[in-house]
Enzyme design. Structure first.
Site, short mmCIF file in Angstrom:
data_model
loop_
_atom_site.label_atom_id
_atom_site.label_comp_id
_atom_site.label_asym_id
_atom_site.label_seq_id
_atom_site.Cartn_x
_atom_site.Cartn_y
_atom_site.Cartn_z
CB SER A 249 -0.95 0.01 1.20
OG SER A 249 -0.32 0.62 2.30
CE LYS A 250 -0.33 4.58 -5.28
NZ LYS A 250 -1.69 4.85 -5.67
NE ARG A 251 -2.54 3.62 5.56
CZ ARG A 251 -3.64 2.89 5.44
NH1 ARG A 251 -4.75 3.43 5.03
NH2 ARG A 251 -3.64 1.61 5.75
#
Ligand code: GLU
Length: 312
Positions: A249-251
């Site tokens: 995930s980018k987060r």
């Protein structure tokens, strides 16, 4: 002729999971002498501004993952941006409505996610059919308070199919899927309807996508059948996980193409991805064309793929 497709929802720059899927879709179609369609799944326009779709096209070209029709290139099927195809979805939605299969749903988010709500095997809430069979007077009364979403009523039937990669899969529509959304209360058509209509009208014969969509496939097959549209063959890919087993995930700072492009050449990225997907024994640089002669779905694992530590 085989026709594959990329169906990205560009809400940011591509990450490794999107890239793996794109590479496999390209290889699978091209290995069978087929073409590739680029369809931009930007139904949620606020999340998927055109600038991201344009950037995605630049990234695909840079990586050597070209397409034959679609995106800003256009082609014989009108716009290839879902945000510009509502009139087409409306036609097919109307057909389902004429069959008496569509009904308004007034349930709020919190009602749908109540603690007592049954869950499907994929963790999503199974719609309990609360608004099915509301009397017309009640519908009129409630519509005055807020606009409804619209659901399609599924039959109590098991839909079985053989995935080109994952093998046999079956689901009972009533018990495992439930009546699903066709249109949101704000008028936006749902992914499940749009994807079926588009893949059929665009002549797509093979769909390559992540295993997270395996559970969507029986309801989509039922829509193809009910609407009298030809269904493609499906190939679901295992999910790509971070070296520690998390979902990418980018987060969590997982690499996006922006970071990758600063560190590697296109062939280095493709070669490493092909290695992670079991398509070559070493993470050596490769162009997509160089991978074609030895491409074989049988080499790709069926279980989730954990990225080897230090590969990227
Ligand atoms: N637009 C979807 C996504 O980016 C893919 C849908 C599909 O491949 O059917 O996750």
């Amino acid at each position: 002729m085989e026709k594959g497709r990329y169906a990205p929802s560009p809400s940011g720059r591509m990450h490794l999971g999107n890239l793996m899927c794109t590479l496999l879709a390209w290889l699978s179609a091209r290995a069978q002498g087929g073409q590739v369609v680029l369809r931009i799944e930007d139904l949620d326009v606020a999340r998927c501004p055109r600038a991201y779709a344009d950037l995605l096209e630049q990234d695909l070209n840079w990586l050597g993952l070209g397409w034959d029709e679609g995106g800003s290139t256009g082609g014989p099927d009108g716009s290839y941006y879902q945000s510009e195809r509502s009139h087409i979805y409306q036609e097919y939605y109307d057909r389902l409505a004429e069959m008496g299969l569509v009904y308004p749903c007034f349930c709020s988010r919190s009602q749908l996610h109540a603690a007592s709500a049954p869950h499907r095997s994929d963790g999503q809430v199974l719609y309990a059919g609360t608004c099915r069979g509301l009397a017309p007077a009640e519908v009129a009364e409630r519509s005055r308070q807020r606009p409804p979403a619209w659901r399609v009523q599924v039959p109590d039937r098991t839909v079985a199919f053989t995935d080109g990669h994952m093998g046999p899969y079956a689901e009972n529509l009533a018990a495992d899927c439930g009546d699903f959304l066709l249109r949101r209360a704000d008028g936006v058509f749902a992914y499940q309807l749009a994807v079926v209509v588009d893949d059929a009208l665009m002549g797509v014969t093979q769909v390559v996508r992540g295993a997270d969509l395996l559970t969507s496939t029986p309801r989509q097959l039922w829509l193809y059948e009910t609407l009298g549209l030809p269904a493609p063959k499906f190939y679901h890919l295992p999910l790509l996980l971070a070296p520690d087993g998390r979902r990418l995930s980018k987060r969590d700072g997982d690499v996006s193409l922006e970071q990758l492009a600063a560190r590697y050449t296109p062939a280095e990225i493709i070669g490493r991805l092909a290695f992670a997907a079991g398509l070559q024994e070493e993470p050596a640089p490769r162009t997509p064309e160089q991978l074609l002669p030895d491409f074989d779905w049988a080499k790709v694992p069926k279980e989730d793929i954990c990225l080897p530590a230090g590969l990227f």
